[in-house]
Write an enzyme that holds these catalytic residues in place. Structure first.
Site, mmCIF file in Angstrom:
data_model
loop_
_atom_site.group_PDB
_atom_site.id
_atom_site.type_symbol
_atom_site.label_atom_id
_atom_site.label_comp_id
_atom_site.label_asym_id
_atom_site.label_seq_id
_atom_site.Cartn_x
_atom_site.Cartn_y
_atom_site.Cartn_z
ATOM 1 N N TYR A 135 0.821 -1.212 0.000
ATOM 2 C CA TYR A 135 0.000 0.000 0.000
ATOM 3 C C TYR A 135 0.859 1.268 0.000
ATOM 4 O O TYR A 135 0.400 2.327 -0.398
ATOM 5 C CB TYR A 135 -0.934 0.034 1.214
ATOM 6 C CG TYR A 135 -2.065 -0.976 1.163
ATOM 7 C CD1 TYR A 135 -2.192 -1.861 0.100
ATOM 8 C CD2 TYR A 135 -3.002 -1.027 2.178
ATOM 9 C CE1 TYR A 135 -3.216 -2.795 0.064
ATOM 10 C CE2 TYR A 135 -4.039 -1.954 2.148
ATOM 11 C CZ TYR A 135 -4.137 -2.835 1.081
ATOM 12 O OH TYR A 135 -5.156 -3.748 1.046
ATOM 13 N N LYS A 185 2.720 -15.498 2.537
ATOM 14 C CA LYS A 185 2.611 -16.179 1.234
ATOM 15 C C LYS A 185 4.040 -16.509 0.825
ATOM 16 O O LYS A 185 4.495 -16.129 -0.254
ATOM 17 C CB LYS A 185 1.898 -15.241 0.240
ATOM 18 C CG LYS A 185 1.569 -15.861 -1.102
ATOM 19 C CD LYS A 185 0.406 -16.811 -1.085
ATOM 20 C CE LYS A 185 0.189 -17.419 -2.452
ATOM 21 N NZ LYS A 185 -0.715 -18.585 -2.434
ATOM 22 N N ASP A 217 -3.924 -17.875 1.500
ATOM 23 C CA ASP A 217 -5.086 -18.472 0.827
ATOM 24 C C ASP A 217 -5.744 -19.513 1.732
ATOM 25 O O ASP A 217 -6.973 -19.573 1.868
ATOM 26 C CB ASP A 217 -4.699 -19.069 -0.543
ATOM 27 C CG ASP A 217 -3.353 -19.767 -0.540
ATOM 28 O OD1 ASP A 217 -2.635 -19.697 0.478
ATOM 29 O OD2 ASP A 217 -3.002 -20.397 -1.555
ATOM 30 N N ASP A 241 -5.903 -6.433 5.687
ATOM 31 C CA ASP A 241 -7.060 -5.657 5.241
ATOM 32 C C ASP A 241 -8.196 -6.618 4.891
ATOM 33 O O ASP A 241 -9.349 -6.468 5.333
ATOM 34 C CB ASP A 241 -6.627 -4.848 4.001
ATOM 35 C CG ASP A 241 -7.674 -3.852 3.549
ATOM 36 O OD1 ASP A 241 -8.729 -3.754 4.188
ATOM 37 O OD2 ASP A 241 -7.423 -3.166 2.534
ATOM 38 N N ASP A 245 -11.582 -7.991 7.562
ATOM 39 C CA ASP A 245 -12.981 -7.807 7.158
ATOM 40 C C ASP A 245 -13.708 -9.155 7.107
ATOM 41 O O ASP A 245 -14.859 -9.267 7.515
ATOM 42 C CB ASP A 245 -13.077 -7.133 5.780
ATOM 43 C CG ASP A 245 -13.197 -5.620 5.911
ATOM 44 O OD1 ASP A 245 -12.889 -5.100 6.999
ATOM 45 O OD2 ASP A 245 -13.590 -4.975 4.924
#
Ligand code: NAD
Length: 350
Positions: A135, A185, A217, A241, A245
């Protein structure tokens, strides 16, 4: 304890008022001072994060925030949007660690879209790094290469950035069930191989805490398959992020979810995970429990007052057991109440 209160917009003033009543009812030495942030600040000072608010927020030990935003500011230029105030205060205060618990109280098990047995009693904490990763990484942009447009971003973490967020996760786990799951990852991304290496190094300083690793994943699948296996999950900005959620939606009740964003000295900004809910603002219908639970997190993480944090959380559990429900968590057979009555019930339970 100096607390800066930023009620913000929409339902923000209604829900923070209830959290402030709870804080005042406790036997604490606190000073509370209010300031403007978001749309209300744009209206008064033509700035979503005015200088007076900056001063107060910096001088305070902790900030309690309602929510910002609303349709009346949606067409403003980017610098004059309420959400800009939120990004600026997070940056200004150096808040790099975002803590979002996802707790499903047994009484609200039906609010989740998952089967009650999968989620009843869920209590997990997602720790998300907030100031690094893809980001913010450079270089970034969209440019023409070989006659076509390409878009690019950079995933980057320094070991010091990884180390400090891992310490937050391990310290939180020490106050909970002493399990940390680090999400990466590493099979594809070198940046997250470094993340995993540093996680293993930091874990040596917390011999009581069990560290596990999971690829992002698989973590996304496990969160819906068997979420109760987790205690604390820690991950980078982008994975966090998305996973935070996902985790919050396991509970199905957005009006119940608190959050904390901390700096390196445990100074923090505490706010509900939901927005300003303009559709119900000013009607006395909003659920104040996420904000009240955010105040409990403030006592736990900034003021190291675990006993009082637990007292507030215990009072919230009690009002749910007594059957009090705002509209967002109402089901037949329970008592439908408004924002103020819910605050009254928590005060009575305290
Ligand atoms: P929202 O979270 O405000 O509302 C989504 C839905 O949940 C609405 O139906 C709302 O009525 C309901 N809801 C939310 N909080 C509730 C509560 N405490 N009690 C009962 N019901 C509740 O999200 P949105 O509608 O996408 O956004 C509205 C505004 O909030 C926008 O301007 C957005 O930018 C802003 N926003 C602010 C924050 C923040 O301040 N941190 C976060 C998200 C969105």
């Amino acid at each position: 304890m100096k607390i800066c209160v930023l009620p913000g917009d929409g339902i923000g003033p209604e829900i923070t008022a209830e959290a402030v009543r709870v804080l005042k009812a406790l036997d604490l030495k606190i000073e509370l001072e209010e300031a403007l942030l978001g749309g209300c600040a744009i209206d008064v000072a033509k700035d979503p994060f005015p200088e007076a608010t900056q001063k107060l927020a910096k001088a305070a030990d902790a900030v309690l925030l309602g929510a910002v935003g609303g349709p009346q500011w949606d067409s403003n230029p980017r610098e004059l949007r309420p959400e800009r105030g939120l990004l600026r205060i997070r940056k200004e205060l150096g808040l790099f660690a975002n803590l979002r618990p996802a707790i499903l109280y047994p009484e609200l098990a039906n609010a989740s879209t998952l089967k009650a047995e999968v989620v009843a009693g869920l209590d997990i904490l997602i720790v998300r790094e907030l100031t690094g990763d893809i980001y913010f990484g450079q270089p970034r942009g969209i440019e023409v290469r070989n006659g076509e447009r390409v878009g690019f971003n950079t995933m980057i973490y320094s070991e010091s950035e990884i180390r400090r967020i891992l310490h937050v996760a391990f310290a939180a786990a020490m106050k909970r069930n002493k399990k940390v799951c680090s999400v990466d990852k590493m099979n594809v991304l070198e940046c997250t191989q470094l993340w995993r290496d540093v996680a293993i190094e930091v874990s040596k300083e917390y011999p009581e805490v069990e560290l596990s690793h999971m690829l992002v994943d698989n973590a996304a699948m496990q969160l819906v398959k068997a979420p109760k296996q987790f205690d604390v999950m820690v991950t980078g900005n982008m994975f966090g992020d998305i996973l935070s959620d996902e985790a919050s939606m396991l509970t199905g009740s957005i009006g119940m979810l608190p959050s904390a964003s901390l700096d390196a000295n445990n100074k923090g900004l505490y706010e509900p995970s939901h927005g300003s809910a303009p559709d119900i603002a000013g009607k006395g219908l909003a659920n104040p429990l996420a904000t009240i639970l955010s105040a409990a997190m403030m006592l736990r993480y900034t003021f190291a007052n675990e006993a009082t944090a637990c007292r507030i959380e215990g009072a919230v559990k009690k009002v749910l057991a007594q059957g009090f429900r705002t509209g967002d968590i109402y089901e037949s057979g329970t008592k439908r109440v408004g924002t103020r009555e819910m605050g009254d019930a928590v005060l009575a339970a305290l």
